[in-house]
Scaffold this motif. Structure first.
Motif, PDB file in Angstrom:
ATOM      1  N   PHE A 164       0.789  -1.218   0.000  1.00 51.08           N
ATOM      2  CA  PHE A 164       0.000   0.000   0.000  1.00 51.08           C
ATOM      3  C   PHE A 164       0.832   1.285   0.000  1.00 51.08           C
ATOM      4  O   PHE A 164       0.446   2.274  -0.629  1.00 51.08           O
ATOM      5  CB  PHE A 164      -0.965  -0.005   1.184  1.00 51.08           C
ATOM      6  CG  PHE A 164      -1.895  -1.186   1.193  1.00 51.08           C
ATOM      7  CD1 PHE A 164      -2.625  -1.520   0.059  1.00 51.08           C
ATOM      8  CD2 PHE A 164      -2.014  -1.989   2.319  1.00 51.08           C
ATOM      9  CE1 PHE A 164      -3.477  -2.625   0.053  1.00 51.08           C
ATOM     10  CE2 PHE A 164      -2.865  -3.082   2.331  1.00 51.08           C
ATOM     11  CZ  PHE A 164      -3.597  -3.392   1.195  1.00 51.08           C
ATOM     12  N   SER A 165       1.959   1.282   0.694  1.00 53.08           N
ATOM     13  CA  SER A 165       2.802   2.491   0.708  1.00 53.08           C
ATOM     14  C   SER A 165       3.320   2.803  -0.694  1.00 53.08           C
ATOM     15  O   SER A 165       3.348   3.968  -1.120  1.00 53.08           O
ATOM     16  CB  SER A 165       3.964   2.316   1.681  1.00 53.08           C
ATOM     17  OG  SER A 165       3.501   2.213   3.010  1.00 53.08           O
ATOM     18  N   GLU A 166       3.733   1.764  -1.404  1.00 54.44           N
ATOM     19  CA  GLU A 166       4.215   1.965  -2.778  1.00 54.44           C
ATOM     20  C   GLU A 166       3.083   2.379  -3.704  1.00 54.44           C
ATOM     21  O   GLU A 166       3.268   3.202  -4.609  1.00 54.44           O
ATOM     22  CB  GLU A 166       4.889   0.682  -3.271  1.00 54.44           C
ATOM     23  CG  GLU A 166       6.214   0.395  -2.569  1.00 54.44           C
ATOM     24  CD  GLU A 166       6.611  -1.062  -2.663  1.00 54.44           C
ATOM     25  OE1 GLU A 166       7.683  -1.339  -3.237  1.00 54.44           O
ATOM     26  OE2 GLU A 166       5.880  -1.923  -2.154  1.00 54.44           O
ATOM     27  N   ALA A 167       1.899   1.843  -3.444  1.00 57.93           N
ATOM     28  CA  ALA A 167       0.731   2.241  -4.224  1.00 57.93           C
ATOM     29  C   ALA A 167       0.421   3.717  -3.997  1.00 57.93           C
ATOM     30  O   ALA A 167       0.176   4.472  -4.948  1.00 57.93           O
ATOM     31  CB  ALA A 167      -0.468   1.390  -3.835  1.00 57.93           C
ATOM     32  N   GLN A 168       0.453   4.138  -2.743  1.00 57.63           N
ATOM     33  CA  GLN A 168       0.173   5.536  -2.429  1.00 57.63           C
ATOM     34  C   GLN A 168       1.161   6.467  -3.120  1.00 57.63           C
ATOM     35  O   GLN A 168       0.778   7.493  -3.685  1.00 57.63           O
ATOM     36  CB  GLN A 168       0.229   5.754  -0.912  1.00 57.63           C
ATOM     37  CG  GLN A 168      -0.060   7.202  -0.509  1.00 57.63           C
ATOM     38  CD  GLN A 168       0.195   7.463   0.961  1.00 57.63           C
ATOM     39  OE1 GLN A 168       0.844   6.651   1.645  1.00 57.63           O
ATOM     40  NE2 GLN A 168      -0.301   8.583   1.458  1.00 57.63           N
ATOM     41  N   GLU A 169       2.418   6.098  -3.107  1.00 59.41           N
ATOM     42  CA  GLU A 169       3.453   6.927  -3.719  1.00 59.41           C
ATOM     43  C   GLU A 169       3.206   7.108  -5.215  1.00 59.41           C
ATOM     44  O   GLU A 169       3.282   8.226  -5.733  1.00 59.41           O
ATOM     45  CB  GLU A 169       4.821   6.292  -3.481  1.00 59.41           C
ATOM     46  CG  GLU A 169       5.980   7.070  -4.094  1.00 59.41           C
ATOM     47  CD  GLU A 169       7.312   6.363  -3.906  1.00 59.41           C
ATOM     48  OE1 GLU A 169       8.292   6.745  -4.591  1.00 59.41           O
ATOM     49  OE2 GLU A 169       7.383   5.424  -3.083  1.00 59.41           O
ATOM     50  N   ARG A 170       2.894   6.025  -5.912  1.00 61.03           N
ATOM     51  CA  ARG A 170       2.684   6.117  -7.369  1.00 61.03           C
ATOM     52  C   ARG A 170       1.402   6.854  -7.703  1.00 61.03           C
ATOM     53  O   ARG A 170       1.369   7.662  -8.637  1.00 61.03           O
ATOM     54  CB  ARG A 170       2.643   4.722  -7.995  1.00 61.03           C
ATOM     55  CG  ARG A 170       3.986   4.174  -8.412  1.00 61.03           C
ATOM     56  CD  ARG A 170       4.990   4.152  -7.301  1.00 61.03           C
ATOM     57  NE  ARG A 170       6.251   3.509  -7.658  1.00 61.03           N
ATOM     58  CZ  ARG A 170       7.071   3.007  -6.754  1.00 61.03           C
ATOM     59  NH1 ARG A 170       6.766   3.034  -5.466  1.00 61.03           N
ATOM     60  NH2 ARG A 170       8.235   2.467  -7.132  1.00 61.03           N
ATOM     61  N   LEU A 171       0.356   6.616  -6.932  1.00 62.40           N
ATOM     62  CA  LEU A 171      -0.904   7.289  -7.211  1.00 62.40           C
ATOM     63  C   LEU A 171      -0.822   8.776  -6.886  1.00 62.40           C
ATOM     64  O   LEU A 171      -1.419   9.611  -7.580  1.00 62.40           O
ATOM     65  CB  LEU A 171      -2.034   6.626  -6.426  1.00 62.40           C
ATOM     66  CG  LEU A 171      -2.394   5.207  -6.893  1.00 62.40           C
ATOM     67  CD1 LEU A 171      -3.321   4.523  -5.894  1.00 62.40           C
ATOM     68  CD2 LEU A 171      -3.031   5.244  -8.272  1.00 62.40           C
ATOM     69  N   ALA A 172      -0.065   9.122  -5.853  1.00 67.14           N
ATOM     70  CA  ALA A 172       0.141  10.539  -5.545  1.00 67.14           C
ATOM     71  C   ALA A 172       0.890  11.228  -6.675  1.00 67.14           C
ATOM     72  O   ALA A 172       0.567  12.371  -7.056  1.00 67.14           O
ATOM     73  CB  ALA A 172       0.907  10.683  -4.233  1.00 67.14           C
ATOM     74  N   ALA A 173       1.878  10.551  -7.233  1.00 65.82           N
ATOM     75  CA  ALA A 173       2.624  11.113  -8.361  1.00 65.82           C
ATOM     76  C   ALA A 173       1.720  11.291  -9.578  1.00 65.82           C
ATOM     77  O   ALA A 173       1.811  12.286 -10.309  1.00 65.82           O
ATOM     78  CB  ALA A 173       3.810  10.205  -8.706  1.00 65.82           C
TER      79      ALA A 173
END
Length: 230
Positions: free
Chosen positions: A150-159
């Motif tokens: 989820f942390s990696e998902a959040q990072e990519r979706l925020a970008a």
């Protein structure tokens, strides 16, 4: 080439779908003509005619990348993601290492309940070459989310949201990811924004009903508004 013949066929046949159908019947052994007919049918929003023309083109040219690309696109627009995945799989075998196809294949796998790890591998490869593409970042974020990262998902979706602020689909996926991370209040706020933007801006948002149902369910649980822990 096939693409040149497609353009020629469209120019010869004009814009009318019926005229193009008649032209195709006169040149029924040329896959480019059927592919051209599919393009005209798409402009006329005639999905059945488009699918029929593409199947006829495929029967004549089973290894034509242009036909498989058109099929994948049609299935994607129809949200038939299982068939889109298979079309993209074939297309990638014909045009390997194309990041746009890797991305589309990964997305259709994720949307059809396919192999998450395969999708993640494809999306990662696409993102390595299309680092600033919001659609690729969206696919990679979705893959990470479905893989439980989820942390990696959040990072990519925020970008992706930085590149396309206000995009309802990105807001929704970002909100769902936050909820997965136990940031429920913030997640629901993003989902509310997704619905608001879709309604006010008339923006494309395939998950609108799903988002509204989620918010309604939360309101019923909380009694009013969107609650939950931050």
């Amino acid at each position: 080439t096939l693409a040149v013949r497609v353009l020629s066929a469209r120019q010869s046949a004009g814009d009318a779908l019926q005229r193009m159908k008649a032209y195709a019947e006169q040149h029924r052994d040329d896959p480019a003509v059927w592919l051209a007919l599919a393009g005209v049918a798409r402009k006329k929003n005639d999905g059945a005619a488009e699918a029929d023309a593409l199947q006829k083109a495929l029967a004549l040219a089973p290894e034509a990348a242009e036909v498989w690309a058109a099929l994948a696109n049609l299935y994607d627009r129809q949200q038939d993601y299982a068939n889109a995945a298979e079309a993209n799989r074939k297309l990638l075998s014909l045009l390997p290492d194309r990041p746009d196809i890797q991305n589309n294949f990964a997305y259709s796998l994720l949307q059809s309940g396919g192999d998450v790890q395969e999708a993640l591998k494809l999306a990662t490869a696409a993102a390595e070459r299309l680092k600033a593409n919001p659609y690729v970042l969206h696919t990679l974020g979705l893959a990470y989310r479905k893989a439980g990262r989820f942390s990696e998902a959040q990072e990519r979706l925020a970008a992706a949201l930085e590149l396309r602020p206000g995009d309802p689909t990105l807001l929704y996926e970002y909100g769902r990811t936050l909820m997965d991370m136990n940031k429920r209040r913030e997640g629901l706020q993003h989902i509310e924004l997704a619905v608001l933007h879709a309604r006010q801006l008339n923006a494309a948002f395939p998950a609108l009903e799903e988002a509204e149902a989620l918010l309604q369910g939360e309101r019923e649980k909380q009694g009013q508004g969107v609650g939950g822990s931050s």
